[in-house]
Design a protein around this motif. Sequence first.
Motif, PDB file in Angstrom:
ATOM      1  N   VAL A  12       0.873  -1.184   0.000  1.00 49.62           N
ATOM      2  CA  VAL A  12       0.000   0.000   0.000  1.00 49.62           C
ATOM      3  C   VAL A  12       0.903   1.225   0.000  1.00 49.62           C
ATOM      4  O   VAL A  12       1.731   1.396   0.881  1.00 49.62           O
ATOM      5  CB  VAL A  12      -0.924   0.026   1.244  1.00 49.62           C
ATOM      6  CG1 VAL A  12      -1.714   1.319   1.288  1.00 49.62           C
ATOM      7  CG2 VAL A  12      -1.852  -1.166   1.247  1.00 49.62           C
ATOM      8  N   GLN A  16      -1.716   6.195  -1.643  1.00 44.97           N
ATOM      9  CA  GLN A  16      -2.995   5.493  -1.711  1.00 44.97           C
ATOM     10  C   GLN A  16      -3.807   5.712  -0.434  1.00 44.97           C
ATOM     11  O   GLN A  16      -5.029   5.859  -0.494  1.00 44.97           O
ATOM     12  CB  GLN A  16      -2.784   3.995  -1.914  1.00 44.97           C
ATOM     13  CG  GLN A  16      -2.385   3.615  -3.327  1.00 44.97           C
ATOM     14  CD  GLN A  16      -2.131   2.134  -3.436  1.00 44.97           C
ATOM     15  OE1 GLN A  16      -1.208   1.608  -2.840  1.00 44.97           O
ATOM     16  NE2 GLN A  16      -2.972   1.450  -4.206  1.00 44.97           N
ATOM     17  N   VAL A  17      -3.141   5.722   0.697  1.00 45.35           N
ATOM     18  CA  VAL A  17      -3.841   5.947   1.964  1.00 45.35           C
ATOM     19  C   VAL A  17      -4.418   7.364   1.984  1.00 45.35           C
ATOM     20  O   VAL A  17      -5.587   7.565   2.326  1.00 45.35           O
ATOM     21  CB  VAL A  17      -2.925   5.689   3.179  1.00 45.35           C
ATOM     22  CG1 VAL A  17      -3.633   6.037   4.486  1.00 45.35           C
ATOM     23  CG2 VAL A  17      -2.449   4.240   3.197  1.00 45.35           C
ATOM     24  N   ARG A  61      -5.665  -0.726   6.018  1.00 43.62           N
ATOM     25  CA  ARG A  61      -6.276  -1.163   4.760  1.00 43.62           C
ATOM     26  C   ARG A  61      -7.676  -1.736   5.008  1.00 43.62           C
ATOM     27  O   ARG A  61      -8.618  -1.422   4.276  1.00 43.62           O
ATOM     28  CB  ARG A  61      -5.380  -2.197   4.079  1.00 43.62           C
ATOM     29  CG  ARG A  61      -5.902  -2.624   2.736  1.00 43.62           C
ATOM     30  CD  ARG A  61      -4.955  -3.556   2.024  1.00 43.62           C
ATOM     31  NE  ARG A  61      -5.515  -3.890   0.730  1.00 43.62           N
ATOM     32  CZ  ARG A  61      -4.824  -4.015  -0.372  1.00 43.62           C
ATOM     33  NH1 ARG A  61      -3.518  -3.854  -0.366  1.00 43.62           N
ATOM     34  NH2 ARG A  61      -5.413  -4.327  -1.504  1.00 43.62           N
ATOM     35  N   PHE A  71      -8.340  -0.960  -3.320  1.00 38.65           N
ATOM     36  CA  PHE A  71      -6.953  -0.649  -3.657  1.00 38.65           C
ATOM     37  C   PHE A  71      -6.635  -1.284  -4.999  1.00 38.65           C
ATOM     38  O   PHE A  71      -6.931  -2.461  -5.224  1.00 38.65           O
ATOM     39  CB  PHE A  71      -6.013  -1.161  -2.569  1.00 38.65           C
ATOM     40  CG  PHE A  71      -6.069  -0.330  -1.329  1.00 38.65           C
ATOM     41  CD1 PHE A  71      -5.186   0.715  -1.135  1.00 38.65           C
ATOM     42  CD2 PHE A  71      -7.029  -0.569  -0.359  1.00 38.65           C
ATOM     43  CE1 PHE A  71      -5.245   1.500   0.002  1.00 38.65           C
ATOM     44  CE2 PHE A  71      -7.104   0.204   0.781  1.00 38.65           C
ATOM     45  CZ  PHE A  71      -6.214   1.246   0.961  1.00 38.65           C
ATOM     46  N   VAL A  81      -6.524   3.979  -6.000  1.00 41.33           N
ATOM     47  CA  VAL A  81      -7.684   3.616  -5.190  1.00 41.33           C
ATOM     48  C   VAL A  81      -8.937   4.060  -5.934  1.00 41.33           C
ATOM     49  O   VAL A  81      -8.895   4.948  -6.774  1.00 41.33           O
ATOM     50  CB  VAL A  81      -7.661   4.255  -3.783  1.00 41.33           C
ATOM     51  CG1 VAL A  81      -6.535   3.709  -2.944  1.00 41.33           C
ATOM     52  CG2 VAL A  81      -7.580   5.761  -3.859  1.00 41.33           C
TER      53      VAL A  81
END
Length: 88
Positions: A12, A16-17, A61, A71, A81
């Motif tokens: 990840v 993306q987070v 996640r 994701f 995402v």
Amino acid sequence: MGASKNVIVGAVLPAQVRAARGLIGWSQEELAEASGIPKRTIARLELAEGSPQQRTIASIRSALEAAGVEFIAENGGGAGVRLRKSAL
């Protein structure tokens, strides 16, 4: 942007987070509450600082996926995402 910003952290990316939180309108505090991970740890992950444990990544996640985020793996088009269709 330094190379450390692009390092995959347990499959990840930090970006993306950040993007996932943006899609669902969550603050770091809200993600911390949903995942059980301290806000400071989330902030450090998003800045690609340190090496979070796999269970930390899994908790973050899982919380984001439970909120409707999917994701997308690096598959030649770039990691990313999106929201699940049912979440739209």
